[in-house]
Motif scaffolding. Structure first.
Motif, mmCIF file in Angstrom:
data_model
loop_
_atom_site.group_PDB
_atom_site.id
_atom_site.type_symbol
_atom_site.label_atom_id
_atom_site.label_comp_id
_atom_site.label_asym_id
_atom_site.label_seq_id
_atom_site.Cartn_x
_atom_site.Cartn_y
_atom_site.Cartn_z
ATOM 1 N N ARG A 82 -2.813 -12.536 -58.179
ATOM 2 C CA ARG A 82 -4.109 -11.965 -57.829
ATOM 3 C C ARG A 82 -4.740 -12.843 -57.015
ATOM 4 N N PHE A 83 -4.821 -14.316 -56.961
ATOM 5 C CA PHE A 83 -5.296 -15.130 -56.091
ATOM 6 C C PHE A 83 -4.525 -14.994 -54.770
ATOM 7 N N LEU A 84 -3.128 -14.839 -54.732
ATOM 8 C CA LEU A 84 -2.572 -14.400 -53.566
ATOM 9 C C LEU A 84 -2.969 -13.280 -52.660
ATOM 10 N N ASP A 85 -3.052 -12.315 -53.559
ATOM 11 C CA ASP A 85 -3.459 -10.886 -53.124
ATOM 12 C C ASP A 85 -4.809 -10.902 -52.426
ATOM 13 N N SER A 86 -5.652 -11.867 -52.972
ATOM 14 C CA SER A 86 -6.962 -12.044 -52.439
ATOM 15 C C SER A 86 -7.155 -13.005 -51.605
ATOM 16 N N ALA A 87 -6.196 -13.809 -51.162
ATOM 17 C CA ALA A 87 -5.891 -14.775 -49.920
ATOM 18 C C ALA A 87 -6.795 -15.850 -50.306
ATOM 19 N N LEU A 88 -6.641 -16.275 -51.859
ATOM 20 C CA LEU A 88 -7.572 -17.367 -52.084
ATOM 21 C C LEU A 88 -6.339 -18.595 -52.377
ATOM 22 N N ILE A 89 -5.217 -18.354 -52.196
ATOM 23 C CA ILE A 89 -4.136 -19.457 -52.127
ATOM 24 C C ILE A 89 -2.840 -18.987 -51.021
ATOM 25 N N SER A 90 -2.593 -19.975 -50.801
ATOM 26 C CA SER A 90 -1.187 -19.882 -49.852
ATOM 27 C C SER A 90 0.169 -19.327 -50.621
ATOM 28 N N GLN A 91 0.903 -18.842 -49.835
ATOM 29 C CA GLN A 91 2.352 -18.367 -50.317
ATOM 30 C C GLN A 91 2.865 -19.594 -50.979
#
Length: 126
Positions: A82-91
């Motif tokens: 969810r964080f990745l999908d929301s661009a809150l964390i990097s790959q």
């Protein structure tokens, strides 16, 4: 073993908890507050349930609390997606945390299985 602090699963859960806190810090406190709160709760819950189960002095209760910790680990494992999908964390952050949550779930599961087979039951298992 001196206490729950010596358990590999508890130590790893603390490392994950700290790592999650670190990657949540740079984002605005108001941005996705619910997601951050929902992420912080299970990461702390894992540590707390391992510690509480250990202190119950019986395998049956410890196994029960490890089950709760394992469920919280599954909940926590969903959060990086969810964080990745929301661009809150990097790959890169995603790739760093996800394997740790998978490993933690396996460690808790393995430890539960060990306790279920153990002949030493503890004072509250009778």
């Amino acid at each position: 073993m001196n206490g729950f602090e010596d358990l590999e699963a508890w130590v790893l859960s603390g490392e994950i908890c700290n790592e999650i806190r670190i990657f949540m810090e740079p984002t605005s406190p108001n941005k996705d507050f619910g997601l951050k709160n929902q992420t912080n709760n299970p990461s702390g819950s894992i540590m707390d349930n391992i510690a509480e189960g250990y202190e119950r002095n019986g395998n049956l209760e410890f196994i029960q609390f490890l089950g709760i910790a394992k469920a919280s680990c599954g909940e926590l494992r969903a959060r990086p997606y969810r964080f990745l999908d929301s661009a809150l964390i990097s790959q890169e952050q995603f790739d760093g945390i996800l394997p740790k949550t998978i490993l933690l779930g396996k460690k808790i599961g393995t430890f539960r299985s060990y306790l279920k087979k153990s002949e030493r039951k503890g004072s509250k298992s009778d």
